[in-house]
Scaffold this motif. Structure first.
Motif, PDB file in Angstrom:
ATOM      1  N   ASP A 188       3.229 -29.908 -18.786  1.00 56.45           N
ATOM      2  CA  ASP A 188       3.557 -28.915 -17.760  1.00 56.45           C
ATOM      3  C   ASP A 188       2.311 -28.067 -17.541  1.00 56.45           C
ATOM      4  O   ASP A 188       1.898 -27.311 -18.422  1.00 56.45           O
ATOM      5  CB  ASP A 188       4.734 -28.054 -18.218  1.00 56.45           C
ATOM      6  CG  ASP A 188       5.171 -27.040 -17.163  1.00 56.45           C
ATOM      7  OD1 ASP A 188       4.488 -26.913 -16.132  1.00 56.45           O
ATOM      8  OD2 ASP A 188       6.188 -26.355 -17.385  1.00 56.45           O
TER       9      ASP A 188
ATOM     10  N   SER B 197       5.649 -34.765 -22.902  1.00 55.30           N
ATOM     11  CA  SER B 197       5.773 -34.048 -21.632  1.00 55.30           C
ATOM     12  C   SER B 197       4.582 -33.126 -21.434  1.00 55.30           C
ATOM     13  O   SER B 197       4.037 -32.569 -22.396  1.00 55.30           O
ATOM     14  CB  SER B 197       7.073 -33.228 -21.596  1.00 55.30           C
ATOM     15  OG  SER B 197       7.073 -32.231 -22.598  1.00 55.30           O
TER      16      SER B 197
ATOM     17  N   LYS C  31       6.512 -36.631 -17.636  1.00 55.88           N
ATOM     18  CA  LYS C  31       6.885 -37.135 -18.954  1.00 55.88           C
ATOM     19  C   LYS C  31       6.333 -38.542 -19.130  1.00 55.88           C
ATOM     20  O   LYS C  31       6.354 -39.353 -18.198  1.00 55.88           O
ATOM     21  CB  LYS C  31       8.407 -37.136 -19.128  1.00 55.88           C
ATOM     22  CG  LYS C  31       9.010 -35.742 -19.225  1.00 55.88           C
ATOM     23  CD  LYS C  31      10.492 -35.794 -19.516  1.00 55.88           C
ATOM     24  CE  LYS C  31      11.062 -34.383 -19.684  1.00 55.88           C
ATOM     25  NZ  LYS C  31      12.515 -34.409 -19.990  1.00 55.88           N
TER      26      LYS C  31
ATOM     27  N   LYS D   6       4.356 -31.403 -13.455  1.00 53.64           N
ATOM     28  CA  LYS D   6       5.130 -31.788 -14.630  1.00 53.64           C
ATOM     29  C   LYS D   6       5.239 -33.307 -14.677  1.00 53.64           C
ATOM     30  O   LYS D   6       5.437 -33.961 -13.645  1.00 53.64           O
ATOM     31  CB  LYS D   6       6.541 -31.183 -14.592  1.00 53.64           C
ATOM     32  CG  LYS D   6       6.601 -29.677 -14.706  1.00 53.64           C
ATOM     33  CD  LYS D   6       8.047 -29.193 -14.713  1.00 53.64           C
ATOM     34  CE  LYS D   6       8.143 -27.691 -14.838  1.00 53.64           C
ATOM     35  NZ  LYS D   6       9.559 -27.224 -14.874  1.00 53.64           N
TER      36      LYS D   6
ATOM     37  N   ARG E  33       1.773 -26.386  -9.559  1.00 54.29           N
ATOM     38  CA  ARG E  33       2.477 -26.729 -10.793  1.00 54.29           C
ATOM     39  C   ARG E  33       2.714 -28.241 -10.843  1.00 54.29           C
ATOM     40  O   ARG E  33       3.120 -28.853  -9.849  1.00 54.29           O
ATOM     41  CB  ARG E  33       3.803 -25.989 -10.904  1.00 54.29           C
ATOM     42  CG  ARG E  33       4.444 -26.118 -12.298  1.00 54.29           C
ATOM     43  CD  ARG E  33       5.293 -24.941 -12.632  1.00 54.29           C
ATOM     44  NE  ARG E  33       5.605 -24.858 -14.049  1.00 54.29           N
ATOM     45  CZ  ARG E  33       6.257 -23.831 -14.599  1.00 54.29           C
ATOM     46  NH1 ARG E  33       6.638 -22.821 -13.847  1.00 54.29           N
ATOM     47  NH2 ARG E  33       6.496 -23.808 -15.893  1.00 54.29           N
TER      48      ARG E  33
END
Length: 786
Positions: A367, A365, A358, A356, A354
């Motif tokens: 994800d 953003s 910004k 993530k 995973r």
């Protein structure tokens, strides 16, 4: 104390800042009293509050800041603040106390979060229930509009009914990711409360971050997000030789890197007594005990992660492993014939990644989630004989208790990619894009399996494929100083599938290998109007699609045949609700309407097989209410109810036209809950607590096969009287009483929970009148290191 000293040691003295934007903060407790000496750590600078709890600071430009506040005797607090010239913020800290005190605060916070969301979500607060000896299925059954139907005790197949939708019309997620890749290892029937922070139950329209082909709602299992160094463990023992364990740990290596893991196990003989299903045997023996119903499962997960990097705000790698084996006592739709040798086993290694990040001053953003794994399963049915419900074995000359012997070894390959992109170009406008792609392949071997006539190849060796892609585009807006919030969604659904069709015949040829595909569009709109702080109104409308699932298309190679002729379900859904606080009373009333076409249902096929087929139309409407009353700060009463009418509509097929107006079977049309809890504090020490609770669940009679509308009870809304149909086709009224207690020693980190279920020892049923356990008792011990 050591933890606090460690945190204080991280707070280096601040240097003077030359800034233009003046900001003020006030640090206080829950009673609005100022806290002097509170330490604020903001943007790598340290501040201390004065005698009035105030902190004054300056920043060079308008920005967001991640504030952390610490003071002796209070829980640390972390919050993101908007920092601009003249801005003022008040941060309220709560005193350290028992977990049961935290529970009350957590419940209020969860409810406030629900009221803020545009999409209507019911939050099942598992975090506040973790000390109880309660299963997730039972906890969800106490929730408004939710009915979890679980067959066969611990580890049995679980299906959720939301406003008349059930089965795969409801989609399941783990932290926003479709749950299929974890097989049967992570489900409502086996996941312990210890590993969850909450469960989000969405009815009707679901948010963009859960982009899926859900027809009537979604359930999102949210993992525990506590990032502090911690270790928790629990063990539970109860009736039917049930043993459940759970361990969770997290450790921060430094400010950026962390490691952790979790483990849970489930074991139960599930050998409870039931009414004798065999009519002949029932003349002599009223009750029999399940003798081939054991369930055993282990799940473990380790993770390594990094945060606050230049290339990623979050980067986490997980590796999970699970194994389970389940004895099968009877078929999914009837208990008439007992099995004594059929078993289902599976295991898998599951790596996931995973990411993530910004960008553009946190306006953009990303994800991204990826998972790939192979679930290896083995289904065994090679016994040369049959069992009776007394456990007596009689040999016979051919193999297979289910009349179709199998020793199948099956590989299920899963690949999942979920991409979520968000863009916030103003404080009141946010645009979201979600694309979820899943790939599934099934192939196996079976020494005893049936073969294709023209090639003599075992049918399980013919690969089955399933590819699904769903993307969603959503615009979320706030209007009129954010009193009105709206979301508009556009969705595209696409799938392709191929495999051998075994639905409508017993002899198959290569020409029966069938390929199918479908593309469809859907849309939705949801709105919430905040009338005032105590009241809001919600409305949503959705034109939804639900694609056939791989398990419906493939079958299970044991009791369910494959059917690649399935079409997607379609539904037009309306929801309207109002939520209001009246002093210490919280109340909500919601209504819904559904118009569904091509609904997918499980029906009997060539014995002993069943198969999924499309029924043409169904209409449904209903209403539900939820009420919670704080009698005193320590005593709470709550109740909820759901009434719904889900009936077949018009049919083009002449053979099905008699169904028009009849209730769709296996869907309860009324169920309700009533409960109370009370907390005693400082019984023996200044910090201990005792929680007592009791809960009653009622389910009105419903039907396992369609019955003519004229045969239904004639009382108001069908709530009174009895049906005039065949009693074998009716699941009778059910009342279940659960009660328990939790005692906590917070200074030592221990707690003890005791719970009794079905205390009235009533006959309880689920699914196709499959009987559940009678009275049972459970003991749970929890330990928290910090």
């Amino acid at each position: 104390m050591l933890r606090k000293l460690f945190l204080y040691s991280l707070l280096v003295p601040s240097s003077a800042l030359f800034a233009q934007h003046k900001v003020s903060l006030t640090i206080e407790n829950q009673e609005h009293q100022p806290l002097q000496g509170a330490v604020l750590y903001l943007n790598q600078v340290t501040y201390t509050s004065d005698a009035l709890g105030r902190i004054f600071l300056e920043v060079k430009e308008e920005q967001k800041g991640n504030a952390m506040v610490y003071i002796e005797g209070y829980e640390p607090m972390q919050q993101t603040l908007d920092l601009f010239n003249g801005s003022a913020h008040t941060l309220r800290l709560r005193k350290e106390g028992t977990v049961l005190e935290d529970i009350q605060i957590a419940k209020v916070a969860e409810q406030e979060e629900v009221n803020r969301d545009i999409m209507r979500a019911v939050v099942v607060d598992t975090k506040s229930q973790v000390l109880r000896s309660a299963s997730l299925s039972e906890l969800m059954n106490r929730t408004t509009g939710v009915r979890v139907r679980e067959s066969g005790g611990l580890g049995g197949e679980a299906s959720v009914n939301l406003n008349g939708f059930q089965g795969q019309a409801i989609r399941y997620f783990k932290d926003g990711i479709p749950l299929n890749y974890l097989g049967n290892a992570y489900s409502l029937s086996n996941i312990p409360l210890d590993l969850l922070q909450k469960v989000e139950v969405y009815k009707g329209v679901i948010p963009v971050y859960l982009a899926s082909d859900a027809l009537g709602g979604a359930i999102n299992l949210v993992s525990n997000s506590n990032q502090a160094n911690t270790l928790r463990a629990s063990v539970e023992y109860g009736s039917f030789n049930t043993v459940r364990t759970a361990v969770r740990g997290h450790y921060n290596l430094n400010d950026q890197f962390y490691v952790g893991g979790e483990f849970f196990s489930n074991y139960s003989d599930n050998n409870y007594k039931i009414d004798t299903p065999d009519p002949e045997l029932a003349k002599e023996t009223a009750k029999v005990r399940l003798f081939h119903n054991r369930y055993r499962q282990y799940y473990s997960n380790v993770y390594l992660g990094a945060k606050h990097l230049k290339i990623a705000d979050l980067l986490q790698f997980d590796l999970s492993y699970y194994t389970l084996d389940k004895q099968i006592q009877h078929s999914p739709t009837t208990m008439l014939t007992p099995f004594g040798g059929i078993e289902d086993r599976q295991h898998s290694w599951v790596p996931t990644l995973r990411y993530k990040k910004k960008f553009a001053q946190e306006k953009l953003s990303v994800d991204q989630f990826l998972a790939y794994n192979v679930v290896k399963s083995r289904v065994n049915d090679t016994l040369q004989g049959r069992y009776t419900w007394l456990g007596e074995f009689s040999p016979r000359g051919f193999r297979g208790e289910g009349d179709h012997p199998t020793q199948a070894e099956i590989d299920m390959t899963f690949f999942t990619s979920r991409t979520l992109i968000g863009f916030q170009w103003s404080k009141t406008q946010q645009l979201w894009f979600n694309n979820t792609y899943t790939y599934t392949k099934r192939v196996g071997t079976d020494e005893y399996g049936k073969k294709i006539e023209d090639t003599q190849q075992p049918i399980i060796e013919v690969p089955s494929y399933y590819k699904k892609n769903v993307w969603a585009l959503g615009l979320t807006s706030q209007w009129f100083t954010q009193q009105l919030e709206t979301t508009f969604l556009l969705k595209n659904y696409n799938y392709t599938s191929e495999g051998l069709n075994t639905a409508y015949q017993v002899d198959w040829r290569t020409k029966d290998i069938h390929a199918t595909s479908n593309t469809a569009w859907g849309w939705a709109m949801a709105a919430k109007y905040q009338v005032n702080e105590k009241m809001n109104v919600r409305f949503s409308i959705e034109n939804a699609r639900r694609l056939p699932g791989y398990s419906e298309l493939f079958g299970d190679n044991l009791f369910i045949a494959s059917n690649f002729d399935l079409k997607p379900e379609q539904s037009l859904n309306f929801n309207l609700g109002i939520e209001k606080q009246f002093g210490r009373l919280d109340a909500s009333i919601h209504a819904f309407y559904r118009q569904t076409k091509d609904i997918i249902v499980l029906t009997a096929g060539s014995p002993p097989l069943s198969l999924f087929v499309n029924k043409e139309r169904a209409e449904g409407y209903g209403f539900e209410g939820d009420f919670s009353f704080a009698l005193t700060p320590a005593t709470k009463l709550y109740s909820n109810f759901t009434w719904q009418s889900i009936r077949y509509g018009r049919f083009d097929n002449i053979a099905d036209q008699w169904l028009k107006g009849n209730r769709v079977p296996n869907i309860p049309y009324f169920f309700a809950n009533l409960g109370a809890e009370h907390t005693f504090k400082q019984l023996f020490t200044k910090q201990d607590a005792l929680l007592l609770y009791a809960h009653v669940n009622f389910v009105r009679e419903f039907y396992i096969q369609p019955i003519d509308k004229s045969m239904e009870p004639s009382g108001f809304l069908g709530l009174f009287g009895k049906s005039k149909g065949d009693v074998k086709n009716v699941v009778p009224d059910q009342t279940s009483l659960t009660a328990g207690l939790v005692y906590e020693w917070p200074a030592q980190g221990w707690s003890l929970g005791v719970e009794g279920r079905n205390l009235l020892n009533q006959d309880l049923y689920d699914y196709y009148k499959i009987q559940k356990a009678g009275r049972s008792f459970y003991l749970k011990i929890n330990y928290k290191l910090n």
